[in-house]
Design a protein around this motif. Structure first.
Motif: not given
Length: 319
Positions: A226-250
């Motif tokens: 993101l820092m080194n891409t031209e002409n893109l102020t954002g905001p840009v989401n950065l994160g994983s699309c995998g979604e887990f319940t807290m119980r699954e994570l535990a």
């Protein structure tokens, strides 16, 4: 040409990984930290590099140096730490943004704000795209962080419109990995430490609330792109699309750690979001970025780090 890059919060979890990455790319890196939540152990392995320097400084005060790029990561990011002194947390986000934007304006540096998924609050839209304005309690116990980060985004875009400052805004979703603070109260570090110590895993509410989890190396890659891409102020989401319940994570943590921990339940904290997962379409299209490290693989690396840390906290500089 070697860039001079400032990283505020550079001795923290994300900041130390970012400093390491920038040095590996040949940059001249200045790490600024007041060491409230940052740790010298996180950056001790970098001290011998002639292109790395550390300044003990609080970003709520102006800083007068010459730089080409600024990554503004300074701010406590876990509820335990940002609720310890909520007024200072807000000052760090707001005054810190003003001071770093002023530095960027004077030096004509490009500046990236490490914003957060917390700007979406307890979202009514799922997953959350950058166009969603959020549902945030402005007077709750998390507001010092949530609203501080929202105000910082406002300042970034006003400096962009009014003063033509070259900005980038990243909205960071849950990130985990080595060098997380063992006492920071975040869900992954909590679960891992409890599992390794054979203590019961603490779930809040009924454990059905969901999060996505991005390994630190993937997140750092997104920030640098993101820092080194031209002409893109954002905001840009950065994160994983995998979604887990807290119980699954535990359950995953217990299984990978080979632990005998059980599960206990506590009341859900005030304003704790029920769902959180990013829409990363923009990052995929504009940055050609998406996480590459699966949760099980990342948890394996994180658990190995915490095993070594708990065995010998002094031994892990740079791990």
């Amino acid at each position: 040409m070697k860039k001079k890059v400032l990283v505020t919060g550079g001795a923290g979890f994300l900041g130390s990984h970012l400093c390491e990455r920038l040095l590996s790319e040949g940059d001249d890196v200045i790490c600024v930290d007041n060491f409230f939540t940052g740790s010298k152990e996180n950056i001790a392995h970098l001290m011998g590099n002639p292109f790395f320097e550390v300044l003990r400084h609080d970003v709520t005060f102006p800083l007068y140096i010459e730089v080409d790029q600024i990554y503004n990561l300074a701010c406590p990011a876990s509820p335990i730490h940002y609720q310890f002194d909520p007024v200072q947390t807000t000052k760090t986000s707001v005054h810190g943004a003003i001071n770093m934007l002023g530095l960027a304006k004077r030096t004509k540096a490009r500046i990236l704000q490490a914003s957060t998924s917390e700007v979406y609050g307890d979202p009514e839209l799922h997953p959350q795209p950058e166009s969603y304005w959020g549902k945030v309690n402005p007077i709750g116990i998390r507001s010092c962080y949530d609203e501080g980060k929202r105000c910082a985004e406002t300042l970034f875009f006003d400096y962009y419109r009014q003063h033509k400052v070259d900005i980038r805004v990243a909205r960071i979703f849950n990130t985990y990995g080595p060098r997380m603070n063992v006492c920071d109260g975040r869900v992954v570090s909590n679960f891992v430490v409890q599992a390794l110590q054979e203590k019961d895993i603490t779930l809040y509410g009924d454990g059905s609330q969901t999060r996505s989890f991005c390994y630190v190396d993937d997140l750092i890659e997104g920030l640098v792109r993101l820092m080194n891409t031209e002409n893109l102020t954002g905001p840009v989401n950065l994160g994983s699309c995998g979604e887990f319940t807290m119980r699954e994570l535990a359950e995953k943590v217990v299984a990978i750690a080979g632990s005998n921990s059980g599960i206990t339940f506590e009341p859900l904290p005030m304003d704790d979001p029920k769902q959180r997962r990013p829409d990363i379409t923009l990052a995929m299209e504009k940055l050609a970025w998406e996480p590459a490290i699966a949760l099980d693989a990342g948890l394996n690396k994180t658990i190995e780090y915490f095993k070594k840390y708990l065995a010998n906290p002094e031994s892990l500089s740079g791990s």
